[in-house]
Write a protein that holds these residues in place. Structure first.
Motif, PDB file in Angstrom:
ATOM      1  N   LYS A   5       1.018  -0.542   0.154  1.00  0.00           N
ATOM      2  CA  LYS A   5       0.079  -0.065  -0.204  1.00  0.00           C
ATOM      3  C   LYS A   5       0.867   1.173   0.321  1.00  0.00           C
ATOM      4  CE  LYS A   5      -3.857   2.522   2.607  1.00  0.00           C
ATOM      5  NZ  LYS A   5      -3.308   3.779   2.308  1.00  0.00           N
ATOM      6  N   HIS A   6       1.912   1.183   0.764  1.00  0.00           N
ATOM      7  CA  HIS A   6       2.603   2.322   0.682  1.00  0.00           C
ATOM      8  C   HIS A   6       3.723   2.863  -0.043  1.00  0.00           C
ATOM      9  CE1 HIS A   6       5.053   5.359   2.890  1.00  0.00           C
ATOM     10  NE2 HIS A   6       6.334   5.309   1.822  1.00  0.00           N
ATOM     11  N   LEU A   7       4.333   1.621  -1.175  1.00  0.00           N
ATOM     12  CA  LEU A   7       4.530   1.571  -2.481  1.00  0.00           C
ATOM     13  C   LEU A   7       3.882   2.709  -3.449  1.00  0.00           C
ATOM     14  CD1 LEU A   7       7.160  -0.001  -4.310  1.00  0.00           C
ATOM     15  CD2 LEU A   7       4.665   0.960  -5.087  1.00  0.00           C
ATOM     16  N   VAL A   8       2.283   1.977  -3.370  1.00  0.00           N
ATOM     17  CA  VAL A   8       1.286   2.225  -3.866  1.00  0.00           C
ATOM     18  C   VAL A   8       0.728   3.333  -4.237  1.00  0.00           C
ATOM     19  CG1 VAL A   8      -1.320   1.754  -4.712  1.00  0.00           C
ATOM     20  CG2 VAL A   8      -0.252   0.131  -4.684  1.00  0.00           C
ATOM     21  N   ASP A   9       0.520   4.197  -3.082  1.00  0.00           N
ATOM     22  CA  ASP A   9       0.632   5.703  -2.543  1.00  0.00           C
ATOM     23  C   ASP A   9       1.617   6.042  -3.346  1.00  0.00           C
ATOM     24  OD1 ASP A   9      -1.863   4.658  -0.850  1.00  0.00           O
ATOM     25  OD2 ASP A   9      -0.580   4.485   0.650  1.00  0.00           O
ATOM     26  N   ASN A  10       2.649   5.494  -3.417  1.00  0.00           N
ATOM     27  CA  ASN A  10       3.850   7.076  -3.215  1.00  0.00           C
ATOM     28  C   ASN A  10       4.107   6.546  -5.002  1.00  0.00           C
ATOM     29  OD1 ASN A  10       5.149   8.249  -1.278  1.00  0.00           O
ATOM     30  ND2 ASN A  10       4.404   6.690  -0.514  1.00  0.00           N
ATOM     31  N   LEU A  32      10.768  -3.009  -4.341  1.00  0.00           N
ATOM     32  CA  LEU A  32      10.091  -3.550  -5.464  1.00  0.00           C
ATOM     33  C   LEU A  32      11.372  -4.298  -5.808  1.00  0.00           C
ATOM     34  CD1 LEU A  32      10.150  -0.206  -7.377  1.00  0.00           C
ATOM     35  CD2 LEU A  32       8.564  -1.746  -7.218  1.00  0.00           C
ATOM     36  N   MET A  33      12.656  -4.846  -5.390  1.00  0.00           N
ATOM     37  CA  MET A  33      13.284  -5.936  -6.025  1.00  0.00           C
ATOM     38  C   MET A  33      12.748  -7.053  -5.231  1.00  0.00           C
ATOM     39  SD  MET A  33      17.001  -3.987  -5.025  1.00  0.00           S
ATOM     40  CE  MET A  33      18.038  -5.623  -5.200  1.00  0.00           C
ATOM     41  N   ILE A  34      11.709  -6.682  -3.958  1.00  0.00           N
ATOM     42  CA  ILE A  34      11.542  -8.412  -3.586  1.00  0.00           C
ATOM     43  C   ILE A  34       9.947  -8.418  -4.048  1.00  0.00           C
ATOM     44  CG2 ILE A  34      12.780  -8.279  -1.548  1.00  0.00           C
ATOM     45  CD1 ILE A  34      10.737  -7.651  -0.196  1.00  0.00           C
ATOM     46  N   ARG A  39       6.317  -4.613  -8.799  1.00  0.00           N
ATOM     47  CA  ARG A  39       7.039  -4.028 -10.143  1.00  0.00           C
ATOM     48  C   ARG A  39       6.274  -4.598 -11.332  1.00  0.00           C
ATOM     49  NH1 ARG A  39      11.019  -7.922  -8.397  1.00  0.00           N
ATOM     50  NH2 ARG A  39      10.213  -9.758  -9.337  1.00  0.00           N
ATOM     51  N   ARG A  40       4.546  -4.718 -11.408  1.00  0.00           N
ATOM     52  CA  ARG A  40       3.920  -4.996 -12.137  1.00  0.00           C
ATOM     53  C   ARG A  40       3.060  -4.355 -12.429  1.00  0.00           C
ATOM     54  NH1 ARG A  40      -0.531  -9.322 -11.521  1.00  0.00           N
ATOM     55  NH2 ARG A  40       1.723 -11.228 -11.991  1.00  0.00           N
ATOM     56  N   TYR A  41       3.347  -4.222 -10.805  1.00  0.00           N
ATOM     57  CA  TYR A  41       1.839  -2.589 -11.452  1.00  0.00           C
ATOM     58  C   TYR A  41       2.511  -1.650 -11.310  1.00  0.00           C
ATOM     59  CZ  TYR A  41      -0.463   1.343  -8.992  1.00  0.00           C
ATOM     60  OH  TYR A  41      -1.068   2.676  -8.172  1.00  0.00           O
ATOM     61  N   LEU A  42       4.267  -1.018 -10.901  1.00  0.00           N
ATOM     62  CA  LEU A  42       4.889   0.020 -12.048  1.00  0.00           C
ATOM     63  C   LEU A  42       4.527  -0.052 -12.736  1.00  0.00           C
ATOM     64  CD1 LEU A  42       5.295   2.351 -10.031  1.00  0.00           C
ATOM     65  CD2 LEU A  42       7.439   1.598 -10.133  1.00  0.00           C
ATOM     66  N   ARG A  43       5.272  -1.230 -13.785  1.00  0.00           N
ATOM     67  CA  ARG A  43       5.133  -1.552 -14.976  1.00  0.00           C
ATOM     68  C   ARG A  43       4.029  -0.528 -15.778  1.00  0.00           C
ATOM     69  NH1 ARG A  43       7.637  -6.111 -15.611  1.00  0.00           N
ATOM     70  NH2 ARG A  43       5.802  -7.004 -15.220  1.00  0.00           N
ATOM     71  N   GLN A  44       2.922  -1.334 -15.619  1.00  0.00           N
ATOM     72  CA  GLN A  44       1.750  -0.708 -15.752  1.00  0.00           C
ATOM     73  C   GLN A  44       1.360   0.448 -15.898  1.00  0.00           C
ATOM     74  OE1 GLN A  44      -0.806  -3.373 -13.772  1.00  0.00           O
ATOM     75  NE2 GLN A  44      -0.373  -5.741 -15.980  1.00  0.00           N
ATOM     76  N   LEU A  45       1.694   1.411 -15.151  1.00  0.00           N
ATOM     77  CA  LEU A  45       1.764   2.628 -14.734  1.00  0.00           C
ATOM     78  C   LEU A  45       2.080   3.245 -15.288  1.00  0.00           C
ATOM     79  CD1 LEU A  45      -0.494   4.640 -12.941  1.00  0.00           C
ATOM     80  CD2 LEU A  45       1.554   3.858 -11.288  1.00  0.00           C
ATOM     81  N   ARG A  46       3.676   3.212 -15.338  1.00  0.00           N
ATOM     82  CA  ARG A  46       4.254   3.729 -16.548  1.00  0.00           C
ATOM     83  C   ARG A  46       3.505   3.198 -18.134  1.00  0.00           C
ATOM     84  NH1 ARG A  46       9.241   1.973 -13.609  1.00  0.00           N
ATOM     85  NH2 ARG A  46      10.436   3.996 -12.218  1.00  0.00           N
ATOM     86  N   ALA A  47       3.256   2.446 -18.521  1.00  0.00           N
ATOM     87  CA  ALA A  47       2.819   2.172 -19.277  1.00  0.00           C
ATOM     88  C   ALA A  47       1.683   3.116 -20.085  1.00  0.00           C
ATOM     89  CB  ALA A  47       2.292   0.809 -20.242  1.00  0.00           C
ATOM     90  N   LEU A  48       1.130   2.946 -19.166  1.00  0.00           N
ATOM     91  CA  LEU A  48      -0.387   3.799 -19.029  1.00  0.00           C
ATOM     92  C   LEU A  48      -0.227   5.632 -18.874  1.00  0.00           C
ATOM     93  CD1 LEU A  48      -3.544   4.412 -18.695  1.00  0.00           C
ATOM     94  CD2 LEU A  48      -3.372   3.784 -16.653  1.00  0.00           C
ATOM     95  N   THR A  49       0.899   6.038 -18.171  1.00  0.00           N
ATOM     96  CA  THR A  49       1.136   7.003 -18.408  1.00  0.00           C
ATOM     97  C   THR A  49       1.429   7.739 -19.359  1.00  0.00           C
ATOM     98  OG1 THR A  49       1.532   6.844 -15.759  1.00  0.00           O
ATOM     99  CG2 THR A  49       2.184   9.524 -16.989  1.00  0.00           C
TER     100      THR A  49
END
Ligand SMILES: [Zn+2]
Length: 79
Positions: A5-10, A32-34, A39-49
């Motif tokens: 949740k903390h990662l998603v919030d940031n 993100l390393m573990i 990692r998948r969420y961030l990758r999808q968010l980057r692609a969407l952005t």
């Protein structure tokens, strides 16, 4: 350890390259390393952005903005 949740919030701050405290940035990267889910969420968010940024129209100039405001409220005189 940092929660998902903390990662998603940031996540937006990570993508935007916003200022993060060094300890906070390190904690987010360590998470993100573990965590493959984040990692998948961030990758999808980057692609969407990136997709939305490509499709966004260019910002309106002052004349266009004035024209739209005049149509919305013709009685309003410019400042
Ligand atoms: Zn996670």
């Amino acid at each position: 350890m940092l929660s998902c949740k903390h990662l998603v919030d940031n996540a937006d701050r990570l993508i935007d390259g916003a200022e993060l405290r060094p300890g906070q940035r390190f904690a987010l990267r360590a998470h993100l390393m573990i965590c493959r889910h984040c990692r998948r969420y961030l990758r999808q968010l980057r692609a969407l952005t990136a997709h939305l940024n490509r499709r966004a129209p260019p910002p309106a100039d002052d004349a266009q903005t004035h024209s739209v405001l005049q149509r919305l409220d013709p009685d309003q005189s410019p400042p």
